[in-house]
Design a protein around this motif. Structure first.
Motif, PDB file in Angstrom:
ATOM      1  N   CYS A  40       0.758  -8.719   8.392  1.00  0.00           N
ATOM      2  CA  CYS A  40       2.146  -8.337   8.649  1.00  0.00           C
ATOM      3  C   CYS A  40       2.488  -7.151   7.755  1.00  0.00           C
ATOM      4  O   CYS A  40       2.257  -7.185   6.541  1.00  0.00           O
ATOM      5  CB  CYS A  40       3.069  -9.518   8.346  1.00  0.00           C
ATOM      6  N   HIS A  41       3.022  -6.085   8.347  1.00  0.00           N
ATOM      7  CA  HIS A  41       3.408  -4.901   7.579  1.00  0.00           C
ATOM      8  C   HIS A  41       4.550  -5.189   6.598  1.00  0.00           C
ATOM      9  O   HIS A  41       4.688  -4.517   5.586  1.00  0.00           O
ATOM     10  CB  HIS A  41       3.878  -3.782   8.519  1.00  0.00           C
TER      11      HIS A  41
ATOM     12  N   THR B 222      11.418   0.257   1.070  1.00  0.00           N
ATOM     13  CA  THR B 222      10.828  -1.015   1.481  1.00  0.00           C
ATOM     14  C   THR B 222       9.313  -0.965   1.336  1.00  0.00           C
ATOM     15  O   THR B 222       8.676  -0.028   1.814  1.00  0.00           O
ATOM     16  CB  THR B 222      11.182  -1.318   2.955  1.00  0.00           C
ATOM     17  N   PRO B 223       8.708  -1.979   0.672  1.00  0.00           N
ATOM     18  CA  PRO B 223       7.251  -1.988   0.553  1.00  0.00           C
ATOM     19  C   PRO B 223       6.577  -2.174   1.913  1.00  0.00           C
ATOM     20  O   PRO B 223       7.109  -2.842   2.791  1.00  0.00           O
ATOM     21  CB  PRO B 223       6.949  -3.164  -0.368  1.00  0.00           C
TER      22      PRO B 223
ATOM     23  N   ILE C 113       0.825  -1.206   0.000  1.00  0.00           N
ATOM     24  CA  ILE C 113       0.000   0.000   0.000  1.00  0.00           C
ATOM     25  C   ILE C 113       0.860   1.257   0.000  1.00  0.00           C
ATOM     26  O   ILE C 113       0.358   2.354  -0.116  1.00  0.00           O
ATOM     27  CB  ILE C 113      -0.961   0.027   1.204  1.00  0.00           C
ATOM     28  N   GLY C 114       2.162   1.076   0.139  1.00  0.00           N
ATOM     29  CA  GLY C 114       3.082   2.201   0.149  1.00  0.00           C
ATOM     30  C   GLY C 114       4.502   1.716   0.327  1.00  0.00           C
ATOM     31  O   GLY C 114       4.777   0.521   0.257  1.00  0.00           O
ATOM     32  N   ARG C 115       5.398   2.666   0.560  1.00  0.00           N
ATOM     33  CA  ARG C 115       6.807   2.335   0.762  1.00  0.00           C
ATOM     34  C   ARG C 115       7.379   3.194   1.880  1.00  0.00           C
ATOM     35  O   ARG C 115       6.960   4.322   2.074  1.00  0.00           O
ATOM     36  CB  ARG C 115       7.606   2.560  -0.518  1.00  0.00           C
TER      37      ARG C 115
ATOM     38  N   TYR D 234       7.307   0.430  12.114  1.00  0.00           N
ATOM     39  CA  TYR D 234       5.983   0.650  11.528  1.00  0.00           C
ATOM     40  C   TYR D 234       5.068   1.508  12.396  1.00  0.00           C
ATOM     41  O   TYR D 234       3.857   1.569  12.150  1.00  0.00           O
ATOM     42  CB  TYR D 234       5.341  -0.702  11.179  1.00  0.00           C
ATOM     43  N   GLY D 235       5.624   2.178  13.387  1.00  0.00           N
ATOM     44  CA  GLY D 235       4.880   3.147  14.189  1.00  0.00           C
ATOM     45  C   GLY D 235       3.829   2.555  15.093  1.00  0.00           C
ATOM     46  O   GLY D 235       2.846   3.227  15.424  1.00  0.00           O
TER      47      GLY D 235
END
Length: 111
Positions: A38-39, A18-19, A11-13, A67-68
């Protein structure tokens, strides 16, 4: 990210390219809250375990920071129940152990 999105489409990088497969700052629960995404790889898991994260070269703490995710909440899907107790509780009709043992005779230390 919608819950129905394909698990292996990022959905982003991240800034390093990194995806990312889940929204930053929260776990995405799917399948009736029984699995989380999993992110790192997009896998749908009941729990993002330390073993799974080791395959990506991360620890649970480094995964949360990257991943915050807040440090407190579990990485387990909300709909996953707790494990049953390791020792079963005896039925209520069964007498307790102390009720089944005969009383010890009094022992005198004097002769």
């Amino acid at each position: 990210m919608p819950a129905h999105a394909e698990p292996h489409i990022p959905i982003g990088r991240l800034d390093d390219g990194t995806p990312v497969y889940g929204p930053p700052g929260r776990l995405t629960a799917v399948d009736g809250q029984r699995r989380v995404r999993c992110h790192i790889c997009g896998a749908l898991l009941a729990h993002v375990s330390a073993d799974h994260l080791t395959r990506h070269g991360l620890t649970p703490g480094s995964y949360r920071r990257r991943y915050g995710l807040p440090p407190g909440p579990s990485l387990t899907a909300p709909g996953v129940g707790h494990a049953p107790p390791t020792t079963p509780t005896p039925p209520s009709w069964l007498p307790r152990r102390r009720d089944r043992l005969p009383a010890r005779p009094a022992v005198s230390l004097t002769r």
